[in-house]
Design a protein around this motif. Structure first.
Motif, PDB file in Angstrom:
ATOM      1  N   CYS A  52      -6.660  -1.311   0.138  1.00  0.00           N
ATOM      2  CA  CYS A  52      -5.442  -2.171   1.059  1.00  0.00           C
ATOM      3  C   CYS A  52      -6.401  -2.175   1.816  1.00  0.00           C
ATOM      4  CB  CYS A  52      -4.870  -0.432   1.229  1.00  0.00           C
ATOM      5  SG  CYS A  52      -3.815  -1.077   3.387  1.00  0.00           S
ATOM      6  N   SER A  92       0.497   4.132   1.191  1.00  0.00           N
ATOM      7  CA  SER A  92       0.574   5.254   2.247  1.00  0.00           C
ATOM      8  C   SER A  92       0.396   4.111   3.575  1.00  0.00           C
ATOM      9  CB  SER A  92      -0.745   5.990   2.694  1.00  0.00           C
ATOM     10  OG  SER A  92      -1.488   5.350   2.090  1.00  0.00           O
ATOM     11  N   CYS A  93      -0.128   2.561   3.917  1.00  0.00           N
ATOM     12  CA  CYS A  93       0.505   1.857   4.783  1.00  0.00           C
ATOM     13  C   CYS A  93       2.067   1.432   5.177  1.00  0.00           C
ATOM     14  CB  CYS A  93      -0.515   0.961   5.087  1.00  0.00           C
ATOM     15  SG  CYS A  93      -2.347   1.962   4.668  1.00  0.00           S
ATOM     16  N   CYS A 138       1.348  -0.540  -0.044  1.00  0.00           N
ATOM     17  CA  CYS A 138       0.022  -0.150  -0.042  1.00  0.00           C
ATOM     18  C   CYS A 138       0.404   0.961   0.097  1.00  0.00           C
ATOM     19  CB  CYS A 138      -0.932  -0.020   1.053  1.00  0.00           C
ATOM     20  SG  CYS A 138      -1.507   1.329   1.591  1.00  0.00           S
ATOM     21  N   ASP A 154      -5.826  -1.847   5.368  1.00  0.00           N
ATOM     22  CA  ASP A 154      -5.785  -0.897   6.301  1.00  0.00           C
ATOM     23  C   ASP A 154      -6.395   0.103   5.713  1.00  0.00           C
ATOM     24  OD1 ASP A 154      -4.180  -2.812   7.833  1.00  0.00           O
ATOM     25  OD2 ASP A 154      -2.394  -2.146   7.983  1.00  0.00           O
ATOM     26  N   CYS A 155      -6.457   0.738   5.114  1.00  0.00           N
ATOM     27  CA  CYS A 155      -6.846   2.074   5.081  1.00  0.00           C
ATOM     28  C   CYS A 155      -7.619   2.171   4.278  1.00  0.00           C
ATOM     29  CB  CYS A 155      -5.705   3.060   3.889  1.00  0.00           C
ATOM     30  SG  CYS A 155      -4.754   2.657   2.952  1.00  0.00           S
TER      31      CYS A 155
HETATM   32 ZN    ZN Z   1      -3.150   1.266   3.183  1.00  0.00          ZN
END
Ligand code: ZN
Ligand code: ANZ
Length: 821
Positions: A485, A443-444, A441, A487-488
């Motif tokens: 993702c 961002s993550c 990801c 997570d996000c």
């Molecule tokens: Zn993410």
């Protein structure tokens, strides 16, 4: 033209075994039989079974069937290591899907294993390419990731230009791809690793559990060497014009005064950093020259040494000497600190380099050998230190202790332990394997696929889509790659590499214990009851691959609380190969022997017996030297004895009335065959069975005849013993003797110790030096016992009458003279 029809027997008993499943392990908690866990190394489903399978699986089957006969609750499973390159290459060639080829081959092999009569638990069959299996590779990957044991990094990796994928160090043999033989290249890639190095010391220490004759010494030695523990010292050298010192690892800190130059791995960042501007051009040119070489090539002593001066100097911390710093490829970036102090007088690689570049050679250990500078041979042996300040006059070990003290006082070094073992590179740029359950990801970062979304299954791909292109074919499956993702929720991409298939085989024995469990890779309680594997059978080519990885996994699973033991395989047998005319069978030599044809011609039993009789399991079998016909003839003889015994007496006959000589031969054979099978000397065990068949034949023809109970006793053991080696004829013979049900389970007879008397000799009993009786006694009978027997003789007693016994002369085992008067 035998008296039995091998093919008819095979069809008959195969159908019975398939219906009755006699080789099924029990999970009944009330079952108190001792458990035996026997595992054959996975079969790989390329084509049908071959002679190599026939050998390995015959050996495992004897071991398993023997435990069944002894009354154990036996778990002897079977499964397929069904991911891997051959399926993918076949799919490219045929424009089909790898799973089609794989599962068709598995079916063919399963049928052949059934025909081959292996006594395995068919209910527990597993295939690593099933999503129900590889889901747990992914689940385990997630656990490794959480524990920091799965990590990603840039690094120089081994690259196979033919297979277009990276290889683990263990898969590079003498600079070549273990699979296809291409010269391995080096590439810098960002890849996944398993941190096996964290377990290096335990991989050594736990060998104590298996280094007791239960594992081949050779395998342990190979593993020890591969792990490569060495003790030495880290020594820090300052570099002129640089604040930070550079550390080197040396196993010979005693030779510090003999260091005359300094070498940095040419492909390490450090070399780049140290390089002076005026040397830049030469350095870059050198770097691109060596980029493709493997570690092995770099280190072979045969290759001329190459390198380039970096234009700077290191300072020896003990005597302040200025030493030129070179970059060379014989120093590896991934070992120690990627830099060395070079001691040409006492290290051959350094000497070769010094002689190639005209660098000084200084002897600091006096060994009495010729001067290395002129002989070209470094002196690595023990000796007395000289030209070494405070070390002068000391021996090697004393000098090492002393110099470590000196370095510690000055804060420029300390003793340390190093391992040659590297982390296990598990990413593969190929399709037919377990997808790595990671999402990248923006961002993550690296986000594991949540457990409840496993398995990440392979998208369907076929033919040319799978052609190797240096990146994983999965990268082209955009629908599959692009995901949210976890997570996000933002747009992210799946990892497109698959796992090394050695991951699949690192934990499979435990899956056999609860093969259909869908909440965990295996049930810990169940595995702890069966494990560790009591006996593991397979090839020694896995010494540093599968056998090392499986040991590593077992320790990690132990640390996770999932196993209560730390070594997977209590005992290991490496089978030899089946060769022909002194050479390994190969297409190019045209000396291949086809297993199917052998079986069609001679029958399964004769082929199995031939394999096992030819040599001990560990040795090669040369098919040019064996006689399958002789095995067939023996089986016919054995079959006749069993059939005639069946006609002579009914089931349940009391053996004690049988002829004693034959009974003795039978019990001696039971005793010896038991011990020989336990010791894995199957060939000798078979020879004993052959002798018993002859003895029974003789008893039928020239002795008491087939109605003698001793003939049945012998014939029944022949059936039981043959059930290990030639299972079809054993079943049929057992049935001919009137038994109902399989001979294979729980029929191993008890030995009657009274019948173990070696053989009998005749003892003459005299009274007043006149022969009055003859006794049949054991050759090793002791004097006291013989005297007792002689005095108890009725005939002797008749001549003694009521006279006083004055003296008894005993010459065991031949003579007793009773003196009366
Ligand atoms: Zn993410
Ligand atoms: C000086 C020396 C003098 C060495 C001597 C040996 C003999 P093992 O036993 O395999 O652990 N070395 C250290 N790092 C290296 C690297 N990155 N690439 C290549 N060689 C490296 O080997 C340890 C020895 O290998 C070390 O001890 C070092 O050479 C070299 F008479 O240091 B020795």
């Amino acid at each position: 033209s035998g008296i039995y029809d091998a093919r008819a027997l095979q069809d008959k008993w195969q159908a019975r075994w398939a219906a009755e499943l006699p080789f099924t392990a029990s999970e009944d908690p009330a079952d108190e039989r001792p458990r035996s866990f026997i595992v054959d190394m996975f079969a790989y489903p390329s084509g049908d079974l071959h002679m190599g399978h026939a050998e390995a699986f015959a050996i495992g089957d004897v071991i398993g069937r023997y435990r069944f006969q002894r009354g154990d609750n036996v778990l002897h499973p079977i499964g397929w290591d069904s991911f891997g390159l051959p399926a993918e290459n076949a799919a490219i060639e045929r424009d089909s899907r790898p799973d089609e080829w794989t599962y068709a081959n598995i079916e063919t092999q399963a049928g052949s294993f059934q025909r081959y009569g292996v006594g395995v638990d068919w209910n527990r069959r597993i295939h690593t390419s099933d999503p129900e299996y590889y889901k747990w590779n992914q689940w385990l990957f997630n656990r490794f990731f959480e524990r920091g044991l799965a990590y990603r990094r840039d690094g120089l990796v081994n690259w196979c230009p033919q297979d277009q994928t990276v290889l683990a160090n263990e898969q590079v043999v003498a600079g070549k791809c273990e699979r296809c033989g291409s010269d391995v290249e080096r590439r810098s890639l960002n890849q996944w690793y398993f941190k096996i190095t964290e377990y290096a010391q335990r991989l050594l220490d736990d060998m104590d559990q298996i280094d007791n004759g239960r594992w081949p010494e050779e395998i342990l030695a190979i593993q020890r060497n591969w792990i490569g523990r060495s003790t030495g010292a880290d020594v820090r050298f300052s570099i002129e014009g640089r604040d930070e010192p550079v550390t080197v690892y040396t196993t010979r800190p005693d030779t510090l005064y003999g260091a005359t130059f300094f070498v940095v791995a040419a492909d390490a960042d450090l070399a780049d950093e140290l390089c002076a501007p005026e040397q830049r051009e030469a350095f870059e040119a050198y770097r691109s020259d060596i980029a493709k070489l493997s570690d092995v090539e770099r280190q072979t002593t045969e290759r001329p040494k190459t390198g380039v001066f970096l234009g700077c100097y290191a300072i020896n911390p003990v005597n302040g000497e200025r030493m030129p710093v070179w970059a060379a490829d014989y120093v590896l970036a991934g070992y120690g600190h990627g830099a060395i102090m070079a001691v040409p007088a006492h290290d051959q690689r350094d000497l070769d380099f010094a002689l190639a570049f005209d660098l000084p050679v200084r002897v600091v250990v006096e060994t009495g050998e010729p001067d290395p500078a002129t002989s070209g041979v470094a002196t690595a042996g023990e000796g007395t230190l000289r030209a070494s300040g405070p070390l002068d006059g000391l021996g090697k070990e004393e000098a090492i202790s002393r110099i470590i003290e000196v370095l510690a006082e000055r804060g420029t070094g300390e003793s340390t332990v190093n391992f040659r073992l590297r982390d296990w590179l598990i990413s593969r740029q190929r399709y037919w394997g377990t997808p790595i359950p990671i999402i990248h990801c923006p961002s993550c970062g690296l986000v594991p696929v949540p457990d409840d979304q496993l398995p990440v299954t392979l998208p369907e791909m076929k033919g040319a889509e799978l052609a190797p292109k240096g990146i994983s074919p999965l990268a082209a499956a955009r629908d599959w790659v692009e995901v949210g993702c976890p997570d996000c929720g933002g747009p992210a991409e799946r990892d497109t590499d698959t796992m090394d298939t050695f991951v699949d085989s690192s934990w499979y024995p435990w899956r056999y214990c609860s093969p259909r469990l869908d909440t965990a890779p295996f049930d810990t309680g169940t595995v702890n009851k069966w494990g560790p594997v009591d006996h593991y059978i397979g090839g020694k080519e896995h010494a540093t691959l599968h056998l090392l990885y499986a040991r590593f996994f077992t320790k990690v699973l132990h640390d996770m609380g999932m196993l209560d033991f730390t070594e997977p395989f209590a005992r290991l047998t490496n089978q030899g190969q089946v060769i022909n005319q002194g050479r390994a069978m190969s297409k190019s030599l045209g000396n291949g022997v086809d297993l199917g044809e052998q079986i069609d011609t001679y029958g399964v039993d004769a082929v199995r017996l031939t394999m096992l009789f030819a040599s001990p399991p560990e040795d090669d079998v040369d098919w040019a030297d064996v006689s399958v016909v002789a095995a067939q003839k023996f089986l016919n003889r054995a079959f006749k004895v069993m059939a005639e015994a069946g006609q002579g007496t009914p089931v349940g006959t009391d053996f004690s009335a049988g002829n004693t000589d034959l009974r003795r031969a039978t019990h001696r054979t039971i005793d010896q065959v038991s011990a020989l099978v336990e010791e894995r000397r199957f060939n000798v065990a078979i020879a004993r069975c052959m002798e018993l068949v002859s003895a029974a034949r003789k008893a039928i023809d020239s002795g008491p005849g087939a109605s003698d109970p001793a003939v049945r006793e012998a014939a029944e053991f022949i059936a039981v013993a043959l059930s290990l080696f030639a299972p079809y004829i054993a079943e049929e013979g057992w049935e001919r003797m009137g038994h109902v049900g399989s001979v294979a389970i729980g029929n191993w007879p008890e030995v009657d110790p009274d019948l173990l008397v070696q053989e009998s000799v005749t003892c003459v009993v005299q009274v007043q030096s006149k022969v009055r009786d003859k006794l049949s006694v054991a050759p090793d009978i002791d004097a006291e016992e013989l005297e007792r027997l002689a005095l108890a003789s009725e005939k002797a007693q008749n001549f003694i009458g009521d006279k006083q016994i004055r003296k008894v002369v005993v010459r065991a085992p031949k003579l007793v003279n009773i003196v009366v008067g």
